[in-house]
Design an enzyme around this catalytic site. Sequence first.
Site, PDB file in Angstrom:
ATOM      1  N   GLU A 283      40.833  39.831  32.113  1.00 27.59           N
ATOM      2  CA  GLU A 283      39.815  39.492  31.152  1.00 27.59           C
ATOM      3  C   GLU A 283      40.111  39.161  29.727  1.00 27.59           C
ATOM      4  OE1 GLU A 283      35.865  41.842  31.750  1.00 27.59           O
ATOM      5  OE2 GLU A 283      36.841  42.792  30.150  1.00 27.59           O
ATOM      6  N   HIS A 312      54.270  44.751  54.393  1.00 21.42           N
ATOM      7  CA  HIS A 312      53.567  44.408  55.688  1.00 21.42           C
ATOM      8  C   HIS A 312      52.483  43.478  55.544  1.00 21.42           C
ATOM      9  CE1 HIS A 312      56.660  46.976  57.703  1.00 21.42           C
ATOM     10  NE2 HIS A 312      56.400  47.948  56.766  1.00 21.42           N
ATOM     11  N   LYS A 426      25.846  38.517  33.410  1.00 22.27           N
ATOM     12  CA  LYS A 426      24.981  39.376  32.825  1.00 22.27           C
ATOM     13  C   LYS A 426      23.551  39.049  32.698  1.00 22.27           C
ATOM     14  CE  LYS A 426      28.453  42.326  30.624  1.00 22.27           C
ATOM     15  NZ  LYS A 426      29.057  43.181  29.242  1.00 22.27           N
TER      16      LYS A 426
END
Length: 457
Positions: A283, A312, A426
């Site tokens: 961010e 793995h 938003k």
Amino acid sequence: MNGIKFDFSNVFHPNIENGLTEEEINDQANRVQDIVETIKQNNPGFLSLPFTRVYIDRVLDLKTWIQSFESVVVLGIGGSALGNQALQTALNPLHYNALSKEIRKTPKIFILDNVDPDFISSVLDQIDPKTTLFNVISKSGTTAEAMANYLVARGIIEGYGLDPKKHFLFTTDPEKGILKKLAEEEGIKTLDIPPSIGGRFSVLTPVGLLSALASGIDIIDLYNGAKEMHKRVTNPNIWENPAAFNALVHYLYYQKGYNISVMMSYSNKLYLLADWYRQLWAESLGKKYNLKGEIVNVGQTPIKALGTTDQHSQVQLYNEGPYDKVITFIQLENFERNIKIPNIHCDLPELSYLGGKNLSALLNTELAGTEYALTENNRPNLKVIFPQINPFNVGQFIFAYEFQTAVMGNLLEINPYDQPGVELGKKVTYALMGRKGYEDFSIEVENKLKNKKQVTM
């Protein structure tokens, strides 16, 4: 007190065939020195926190009240949750909430960082509202997720006929916002989020300190660790400043096309520090515009991994895939507990070599093996080494990476403290959920969605 250490050996030539040289570091030394001095002069909010006792004292004042509850539920998202989670996981037993109250002696801690109804319900099923404190964290008081969960919690408290001011604590802006207004009207206790500090830099403010104190973490020692690291990261000498050095390493590799930063913890307790780092790095540094207003679209993608689990699942890619990753290992030297592998099946060479060894030795040997393989494959890697896990060392880590992010932002010539790229999402949420003031935008969004080419199967 011993602190965390940084090992940069495997980012350099000749350890890495195409690694950095000392000359490349020294060529940038004066620039980095100027950046460090600029950050000190600009004094961003996080920088002075280790020397600001007002926030920690305000939290300490509430200790008796907070610890009188059976459960503390944090309602926040992003920077209002990730730091809390990292502190809880690192500095408390991994099964902390499952311990009896007699052993814990402090409240259970739950952190609601999503609005998934199955997740929220699973937490609500575990608490008794009559013995629960809800800590609502939102600087603006408009964060949709935190406020939706607040309304759910408020409905529960009122449904039980309980007094909200005895079950809510708001951590918010000290001057403005709906939470501040509600607190003043209803007598609800508040803690301040410093106006100059963004969410991803806020873990050492009341945002992270409240839940830490609630569960018995030594928040003063967190500050002591950050304070000690402050001395190291404000040193203008690049060869003595681990945060500035780390930022420069990542920057120089980014210029060579290494646009992914992997943080791989060989400790489950330190794993969520990588979650916290992902937000901080992504961010802060993922930006469309530079400081001149030019379109640059920069940013290094952070990825988290856990050793040995992800040996793995991911390490094959790291060893033989594109040359686009800088790997940071987190190593723990001394574990709180240990388990010795029994000497069973001593006649089977496939198993006998494990007998009598500690699991911690196996874990760190696996780290050494991964480190060796990456280096042999000319993949740059470095280590952050924790002698042990304690609040002091975690405070050091947090402050080092906050300063590193600030330096990296300056190297990229962007603003590391804003986040304009999250605002459109938003606004769309507000519009589609019917928030007042977004009616016209709602029509625009719905029209675009209606006319969008659809490809579904």
